[in-house]
Design a protein around this motif. Structure first.
Motif, PDB file in Angstrom:
ATOM      1  N   LEU A 166       0.834  -1.210   0.000  1.00 54.38           N
ATOM      2  CA  LEU A 166       0.000   0.000   0.000  1.00 54.38           C
ATOM      3  C   LEU A 166       0.866   1.256   0.000  1.00 54.38           C
ATOM      4  O   LEU A 166       0.629   2.199  -0.766  1.00 54.38           O
ATOM      5  N   SER A 167       1.882   1.266   0.849  1.00 52.09           N
ATOM      6  CA  SER A 167       2.760   2.425   0.931  1.00 52.09           C
ATOM      7  C   SER A 167       3.498   2.651  -0.388  1.00 52.09           C
ATOM      8  O   SER A 167       3.622   3.792  -0.863  1.00 52.09           O
ATOM      9  N   LYS A 168       3.961   1.567  -0.986  1.00 56.62           N
ATOM     10  CA  LYS A 168       4.667   1.658  -2.269  1.00 56.62           C
ATOM     11  C   LYS A 168       3.734   2.171  -3.355  1.00 56.62           C
ATOM     12  O   LYS A 168       4.109   3.059  -4.147  1.00 56.62           O
ATOM     13  N   GLU A 169       2.528   1.631  -3.428  1.00 60.03           N
ATOM     14  CA  GLU A 169       1.557   2.051  -4.428  1.00 60.03           C
ATOM     15  C   GLU A 169       1.173   3.519  -4.236  1.00 60.03           C
ATOM     16  O   GLU A 169       1.041   4.278  -5.204  1.00 60.03           O
ATOM     17  N   LYS A 170       1.017   3.923  -2.999  1.00 59.48           N
ATOM     18  CA  LYS A 170       0.675   5.317  -2.700  1.00 59.48           C
ATOM     19  C   LYS A 170       1.762   6.260  -3.206  1.00 59.48           C
ATOM     20  O   LYS A 170       1.470   7.299  -3.806  1.00 59.48           O
ATOM     21  N   GLY A 171       3.018   5.914  -2.962  1.00 65.98           N
ATOM     22  CA  GLY A 171       4.124   6.745  -3.418  1.00 65.98           C
ATOM     23  C   GLY A 171       4.176   6.834  -4.933  1.00 65.98           C
ATOM     24  O   GLY A 171       4.391   7.920  -5.498  1.00 65.98           O
ATOM     25  N   GLN A 172       3.978   5.701  -5.604  1.00 61.84           N
ATOM     26  CA  GLN A 172       4.016   5.698  -7.058  1.00 61.84           C
ATOM     27  C   GLN A 172       2.864   6.497  -7.652  1.00 61.84           C
ATOM     28  O   GLN A 172       3.043   7.233  -8.636  1.00 61.84           O
ATOM     29  N   LEU A 173       1.676   6.384  -7.058  1.00 59.98           N
ATOM     30  CA  LEU A 173       0.524   7.129  -7.558  1.00 59.98           C
ATOM     31  C   LEU A 173       0.691   8.630  -7.347  1.00 59.98           C
ATOM     32  O   LEU A 173       0.317   9.434  -8.218  1.00 59.98           O
ATOM     33  N   ASN A 174       1.233   9.012  -6.199  1.00 59.18           N
ATOM     34  CA  ASN A 174       1.462  10.443  -5.962  1.00 59.18           C
ATOM     35  C   ASN A 174       2.477  11.010  -6.951  1.00 59.18           C
ATOM     36  O   ASN A 174       2.316  12.135  -7.443  1.00 59.18           O
ATOM     37  N   ALA A 175       3.525  10.239  -7.242  1.00 55.19           N
ATOM     38  CA  ALA A 175       4.517  10.685  -8.223  1.00 55.19           C
ATOM     39  C   ALA A 175       3.878  10.808  -9.609  1.00 55.19           C
ATOM     40  O   ALA A 175       4.137  11.774 -10.342  1.00 55.19           O
ATOM     41  N   LEU A 221      -6.078   6.955  -5.196  1.00 52.58           N
ATOM     42  CA  LEU A 221      -5.544   7.534  -3.962  1.00 52.58           C
ATOM     43  C   LEU A 221      -6.651   7.707  -2.921  1.00 52.58           C
ATOM     44  O   LEU A 221      -6.407   7.534  -1.719  1.00 52.58           O
ATOM     45  N   SER A 222      -7.865   8.014  -3.378  1.00 50.72           N
ATOM     46  CA  SER A 222      -8.997   8.103  -2.440  1.00 50.72           C
ATOM     47  C   SER A 222      -9.274   6.743  -1.820  1.00 50.72           C
ATOM     48  O   SER A 222      -9.605   6.646  -0.630  1.00 50.72           O
ATOM     49  N   GLY A 223      -9.138   5.695  -2.624  1.00 54.51           N
ATOM     50  CA  GLY A 223      -9.323   4.352  -2.093  1.00 54.51           C
ATOM     51  C   GLY A 223      -8.281   4.001  -1.057  1.00 54.51           C
ATOM     52  O   GLY A 223      -8.593   3.410  -0.012  1.00 54.51           O
ATOM     53  N   ILE A 224      -7.035   4.360  -1.318  1.00 54.82           N
ATOM     54  CA  ILE A 224      -5.965   4.105  -0.351  1.00 54.82           C
ATOM     55  C   ILE A 224      -6.230   4.862   0.941  1.00 54.82           C
ATOM     56  O   ILE A 224      -6.067   4.328   2.050  1.00 54.82           O
TER      57      ILE A 224
END
Length: 517
Positions: A166-175, A221-224
């Motif tokens: 989750l943390s990895k996906e969040k970082g990639q999506l924000n980038a 990102l809203s889902g995360i």
């Protein structure tokens, strides 16, 4: 480091801090040696002096460089083991030395192909059990999404892996979001021919396409954020730890959250949500799981309960201009049923204690159809008890068809909830009052299971037909929630039975519209 207990030169453990110092020193000294030897070799060549000894020194520097990957891997494994879920073993005489299996550091790093495909929870559990602590730690670090998705692995392992994913996906999506916003800002102004009547960009324009991509990333990102908010309830306010047993953002996203550890619980209840469920709305459904845990804990404070939210399938969605026809299909339930059964089999395979566990699966709305389909998919019973609330039908016409004793099939229907009376495909069957969209109404006499009281507190009464009633089954202090908790902990004698629905009277006027399944 050799065994301080007298095993001689046998490699057996690592002091991470000391090894890091060795790595830093070796890298620094190899660089200095190479620089000096290269400088002297150039000068010796100019003077005609034999440079063979200097060449040997360069070989020494290269040898030191060759050792660094192996040393870094040993250090990495020791740190992972020290921080991992498995118990860390230390030598009594050297408490700062972590035991690491020599086979781990002698082998090549694990590949993603080493991870099972996940189709058999028992095989997943056996594979994981045969790994060394070092291999488990490294696999979890390298492939958290694959490890977190394996039914049959311990809850602590899946929780760690999925939180990392989750943390990895969040970082990639924000980038990705930041890049898309920069691209949009750099896009030229939309030509007048590509602007609709209200000033918005229309299809084919680069800005329009970029905005669609931005919206898609923001939705993920809203889902995360919804999952993170749900998880934040764990370990606070009397709630147990919240385990993230599944997570991804594929399609509309998936998440599995458990309040309490199902590997050691006395009772587990798995809640399957229905129409419209997706990652972006997970917080509300996770709250239902936490509410059921709290009520179950109040009902049986001396028992350990795991209350699970399972969005492990692609739930049907209702478009804004739809009238329900697009979800009057069993296709999503048929696809989700084997996934739900595999998950419940994984809970059994991952059990960490020998004591028996009482299992419950609770299907709400369209999720009750998924549960019904899972119950008849494969061999054996899906769970000890099956519960259906706000159900449009479960795919069968009799409780006895669900591969469990009908005395352990339960249904509740709020009298103001229109969903249990949605019309079925055969209008002649509907005339009897027992038919729902997907089979006999499980909250009717004809179905043959228990029907418990699920009406809302009279002080919060609904109109004759109210879609809010469809979501009332977890309302605080409601008789419905109390009954769900009593079934969860096996206090069957305390369940409040509801008056059986007569065979010729529907429970409420029928209604089809957005968000009712």
């Amino acid at each position: 480091m050799s065994d301080p207990g007298g095993r001689g030169d046998t490699f057996c453990g690592i002091n991470p801090e000391a090894l890091q110092g060795t790595i830093n020193s070796l890298k620094r000294d190899a660089g200095r040696l190479r620089g000096s030897a290269t400088g002297f070799k150039t000068r010796f060549d100019q003077l005609g002096i034999d440079t063979l000894p200097l060449t040997k020194l360069l070989h020494v520097a290269s040898w030191a460089d060759d050792q660094l990957p192996m040393l870094r891997r040993r250090h990495h494994l020791a740190v992972l083991i020290d921080k991992g879920a498995d118990p860390v073993l230390h030598y009594p005489n050297c408490p700062d030395m972590i035991m690491v299996d020599d086979a781990d550091v002698s082998a090549d790093p694990p590949k993603v192909s080493d991870v099972p495909d996940g189709s058999d929870p028992k095989l997943n559990a056996d594979w994981w059990g045969a790994l060394t602590p070092g291999m488990r730690a490294e696999l979890t670090f390298l492939y958290p999404d694959r490890i977190g998705a394996l039914d049959g692995l311990p809850s602590t392992v899946r929780d760690e892996a999925n939180r990392t994913a989750l943390s990895k996906e969040k970082g990639q999506l924000n980038a990705k979001l930041n890049k898309l916003r920069k691209d949009l800002a750099a896009t030229k102004a939309i030509p007048p021919s590509n602007v609709d009547d209200v000033g918005g960009a229309i299809g084919g324009d680069p800005a329009y396409e970029l905005q669609n991509k931005i919206d898609a990333v923001q939705s993920k990102l809203s889902g995360i954020a919804a999952v993170e908010q749900g998880l934040a309830k764990g370990d606070h306010g009397g709630f147990p730890h919240a385990y993230l047993l599944g997570f991804d953002t594929h399609k509309l996203g998936h998440a599995i959250v458990s309040f309490g550890d199902p590997d050691t619980a006395d009772d587990t209840v798995t809640y399957v949500p229905g129409l419209g469920s997706k990652l972006a709305g997970a917080e509300g459904d996770i709250s239902r799981a936490s509410a059921l845990w709290q009520s179950s804990n109040q009902q049986a404070p001396n028992k350990h309960v795991a209350s699970i939210y399972w969005l492990g399938y692609d739930a049907p969605q209702l478009a804004a201009n739809s009238h329900g026809a697009d979800v009057a299909s069993e296709s999503d339930a048929n696809a989700g049923a084997p996934l739900l059964r595999r998950f419940t089999q994984g809970l059994t395979a991952a059990r960490a204690v020998s004591s028996p566990v009482h299992t419950v699966v609770l299907g709400h709305s369209y999720g009750s159809l998924v549960t019904g389909r899972a119950a008849v998919h494969g061999k054996g019973k899906l769970a000890d008890d099956l519960i259906f609330v706000g159900s449009p039908g479960v795919g069968v016409d009799r409780a006895s068809d669900l591969h469990v004793d009908p005395s352990h099939v339960w249904a509740g229907a709020n009298s103001h909830d229109p969903v249990p009376d949605l019309p079925g495909p055969d209008p002649f069957e509907d005339l009897g009052g027992n038919a729902s969209s997907f089979g006999t109404n499980p909250a009717s006499t004809a179905f043959g299971g228990h029907v418990f009281q699920a009406d809302q507190d009279p002080s919060n009464s609904f109109s004759s037909v109210d879609l809010d009633a469809h979501s009332s089954y977890w309302d605080s202090h409601s008789e419905s929630l109390d009954n769900l908790a009593k079934i969860t902990v096996g206090d069957y004698g305390d369940v409040t039975e509801a008056p059986q629905i007569p065979s010729d009277v529907p429970t409420s006027p029928t209604l089809v519209g957005p968000g009712v399944l």
